[in-house]
Write an enzyme that holds these catalytic residues in place. Structure first.
Site, short mmCIF file in Angstrom:
data_model
loop_
_atom_site.label_atom_id
_atom_site.label_comp_id
_atom_site.label_asym_id
_atom_site.label_seq_id
_atom_site.Cartn_x
_atom_site.Cartn_y
_atom_site.Cartn_z
N GLU A 209 0.70 -1.42 -0.13
CA GLU A 209 -0.01 0.07 0.06
C GLU A 209 0.77 0.93 0.10
O GLU A 209 1.66 1.69 0.88
CB GLU A 209 -0.69 -0.29 1.46
CG GLU A 209 -1.40 1.04 1.53
CD GLU A 209 -2.82 2.01 0.41
OE1 GLU A 209 -2.86 1.05 -0.51
OE2 GLU A 209 -2.13 3.20 0.17
N HIS A 447 -31.42 -8.98 22.78
CA HIS A 447 -30.70 -8.82 23.98
C HIS A 447 -30.43 -11.25 23.84
O HIS A 447 -31.87 -11.66 23.56
CB HIS A 447 -31.20 -9.24 25.28
CG HIS A 447 -29.34 -9.61 26.09
ND1 HIS A 447 -28.45 -9.50 25.70
CD2 HIS A 447 -29.61 -10.97 26.95
CE1 HIS A 447 -27.73 -10.17 26.90
NE2 HIS A 447 -28.33 -11.22 27.43
P1 NAD Z 1 -9.67 2.25 -3.10
O1 NAD Z 1 -9.35 3.67 -4.04
O2 NAD Z 1 -10.37 1.82 -2.30
O3 NAD Z 1 -8.16 1.70 -2.77
C1 NAD Z 1 -7.36 1.90 -3.67
C2 NAD Z 1 -5.51 1.60 -2.67
O4 NAD Z 1 -4.72 1.27 -3.53
C3 NAD Z 1 -5.55 3.16 -1.95
O5 NAD Z 1 -5.50 2.54 -1.14
C4 NAD Z 1 -4.36 3.68 -2.51
O6 NAD Z 1 -3.61 4.17 -1.63
C5 NAD Z 1 -4.03 2.51 -3.43
N1 NAD Z 1 -2.96 3.17 -4.39
C6 NAD Z 1 -3.04 3.66 -5.14
N2 NAD Z 1 -1.99 3.48 -6.29
C7 NAD Z 1 -0.91 2.29 -5.51
C8 NAD Z 1 0.35 2.24 -6.60
N3 NAD Z 1 0.84 2.18 -7.19
N4 NAD Z 1 0.82 1.59 -5.30
C9 NAD Z 1 0.42 1.20 -4.14
N5 NAD Z 1 -1.24 1.79 -3.71
C10 NAD Z 1 -1.49 2.39 -4.39
O7 NAD Z 1 -9.74 1.04 -4.52
P2 NAD Z 1 -10.12 -0.09 -5.14
O8 NAD Z 1 -9.92 -1.17 -3.80
O9 NAD Z 1 -9.65 -0.36 -6.35
O10 NAD Z 1 -12.08 -0.04 -5.28
C11 NAD Z 1 -12.48 0.74 -6.60
C12 NAD Z 1 -13.80 0.81 -5.72
O11 NAD Z 1 -14.50 -0.11 -6.05
C13 NAD Z 1 -13.36 1.66 -4.34
O12 NAD Z 1 -13.67 2.96 -4.07
C14 NAD Z 1 -14.83 0.97 -3.47
O13 NAD Z 1 -15.88 2.69 -4.15
C15 NAD Z 1 -15.21 0.34 -5.31
N6 NAD Z 1 -15.36 -1.20 -3.87
C16 NAD Z 1 -16.36 -1.12 -3.16
C17 NAD Z 1 -16.55 -2.93 -2.50
C18 NAD Z 1 -17.48 -2.87 -1.17
O14 NAD Z 1 -18.68 -1.79 -1.41
N7 NAD Z 1 -17.59 -3.78 -0.38
C19 NAD Z 1 -15.81 -3.68 -2.52
C20 NAD Z 1 -15.14 -3.39 -3.96
C21 NAD Z 1 -15.19 -1.72 -4.47
#
Ligand code: NAD
Length: 463
Positions: A209, A447
């Protein structure tokens, strides 16, 4: 519908058949408008049903079963080593879960008289969509259109490597195999959810990350219990780390991890966010405008774009990219098109990360309250004091409430623990309907249930 020279004339043409699009089309039909959905895959469900929410939750259920079986050893029940057969697992996910829901949606559409036109739709002007499918072209003339084209996985800037071993979430959900060594790039929703699936199925998962913590922007009190669990479940967790190179080397991918050297993996999952699907739609032939940052379709709180004939809903309109936000917007757009008063003015949009433990929140967070100078009272209820959590062998949860200091109105709720994704529903209703901490504290909660943690934390706010 008037047919002739392959031109359809409808009240509403919805572009995109995901949760935003089908919600809009179904609501239009209920309100007496003739609606069609144009979808490139010719089916309803979108990324949510076919390559997102639903298949990932099916796989996370499998992970939860495996996790429970492992935990059962603590109270003397040992099922032995699990034997996992990928073929039946894929078949169950694809046919019994995704396929069943897809057939359900198709029959609802039929019942409501909503036609699904297969093909890529491109705007020719503010009242015509040109739909291309293989060699055939069909035109749809509409009084209004709703853009609901969603989003797609973002790539790694400067690090594109065309290899089957480098997967986006869609490829990872197909479960091609259980790689021995999996690199997950991105510690957001997808990286954590799919990292959990693969780690539970037996992969050695390394997660990288870029920022200082998992789930950037989410309350640290909620993230901490998940991080502790992930540190145990995953082989390695590298925070504040970038991947600076990816190469295919001898049937593996070699990755350069800043500060952690070069390491080899059997597969890589790239989960660094999603991008709006707003290019190539012919929007330049309309008055629709995009935002400067992110290329989202610009909309107001009625889901109206800058073009009076065109509305837009869902991921293509911006964050948070969540299916339930899209479907609420879809209904709002349909109601406005039918001449009803409606607005996308919800104050609480729940978010759920379906990891183990789950994290869920809605409304104002502590950091947001601080940033905007809102005086709040905060209560934190540790699940160690919950009878239900003890019976589940899960005391690692936390329920956190924020209320307006002056009025006691609930402004935000965060929950971490098993079932947080279900518990957040009550919290969202409370925040949306401007409930007071007293309302939640004096409501009888069954509960022993985990919902009592909401009542207990509300009681704390009254002290
Ligand atoms: P995200 O925005 O949640 O997370 C992306 C992560 O990648 C961030 O923590 C960011 O800091 C990191 N990152 C970015 N560039 C990077 C790099 N070059 N190297 C290392 N880390 C890096 O995006 P996601 O997980 O791809 O999901 C996309 C979207 O899909 C989410 O924002 C969400 O809206 C949606 N989603 C929702 C759910 C849910 O509701 N449970 C589940 C999956 C996806």
């Amino acid at each position: 519908m008037v047919m002739g020279e392959l031109v359809d004339e409808v009240d509403v043409a919805v572009l995109g058949g995901g949760p935003g699009g089908y919600a809009a089309a179904f609501r239009c039909a209920e309100l007496g408008l003739e609606a069609v959905v144009v979808d490139a895959d010719g089916r309803l469900g979108g990324a949510c049903l076919f390559e997102g929410c639903i298949p990932s939750k099916a796989l996370l259920h499998v992970a939860a079963v495996l996790g429970e079986a492992e935990r059962a050893k603590e109270f003397g029940v040992d099922f032995g080593e699990p034997r996992i057969s990928l073929d039946p697992l894929r078949k169950w996910k694809q046919e019994r879960v995704v396929g069943k829901l897809a057939r359900g949606l198709a029959s609802v559409a039929k019942g409501k008289g909503v036609e699904v036109i297969g093909g890529r739709g491109v705007f020719e002007d503010s009242s015509t969509l040109r739909v291309e499918h293989e060699d055939a072209v069909r035109k749809v003339r509409f009084k209004h259109a709703v853009i609901a084209t969603g989003s797609r996985p973002a790539g790694l800037p400067g690090l594109t490597l065309a290899s089957d071993r480098v997967m986006d979430s869609t490829a990872a959900l197909a479960l091609p195999d259980v790689p021995e060594r999996l690199l997950v790039i991105g510690g957001g929703y997808i990286g954590l959810e799919l990292g959990t699936v693969y780690a539970t199925l037996g992969s050695h998962v390394t997660l990288v990350e870029m920022t200082a913590g998992l789930l950037p922007g989410v309350d640290r009190d909620l993230v901490q219990p998940l991080q502790r669990r992930v540190e145990k479940l995953f082989a390695a967790l590298h925070l504040q780390t970038r991947v600076t190179g990816l190469r295919e080397v001898e049937a593996s991918i070699e990755a350069d991890l800043e500060g952690a050297g070069s390491q080899r993996f059997d597969r890589v999952l790239v989960a660094v966010g999603r991008r709006a699907e707003s290019a190539g739609l012919g929007l330049e032939h309309t008055r629709v405008r995009l935002t400067e940052r992110g290329g989202f379709v610009r909309v107001d709180d009625r889901c109206r774009t800058d073009d009076p004939h065109i509305f837009a809903v869902g991921d293509v309109t911006g964050e948070p990219m969540l299916a339930h936000r899209a479907s609420r917007q879809g209904r709002v757009a349909a109601e406005i098109l039918a001449g009803r008063p409606s607005a996308f003015d919800n104050v609480a949009i729940p978010a759920v990360v379906f990891t183990d433990p789950e994290i869920a929140w809605c409304g104002l967070s502590e950091a947001q309250a601080k940033a905007q100078g809102t005086a709040v009272k905060i209560a934190k209820f540790q699940w160690a004091a919950s009878g239900r959590a003890a019976t589940l062998g899960r005391s690692d949860g936390l329920t956190k409430l924020l209320a307006d200091e002056a009025t006691g109105r609930l402004l935000g709720v965060g929950i971490v623990g098993p079932g947080a994704g279900e518990l957040i529903a009550e919290a969202t209703l409370a925040v949306e309907t401007a409930a007071l901490a007293e309302d939640v504290a004096t409501t009888i909660h069954a509960h022993p249930t985990l919902s009592e943690t909401l009542m207990e934390s509300a009681e704390q706010l009254l002290r």
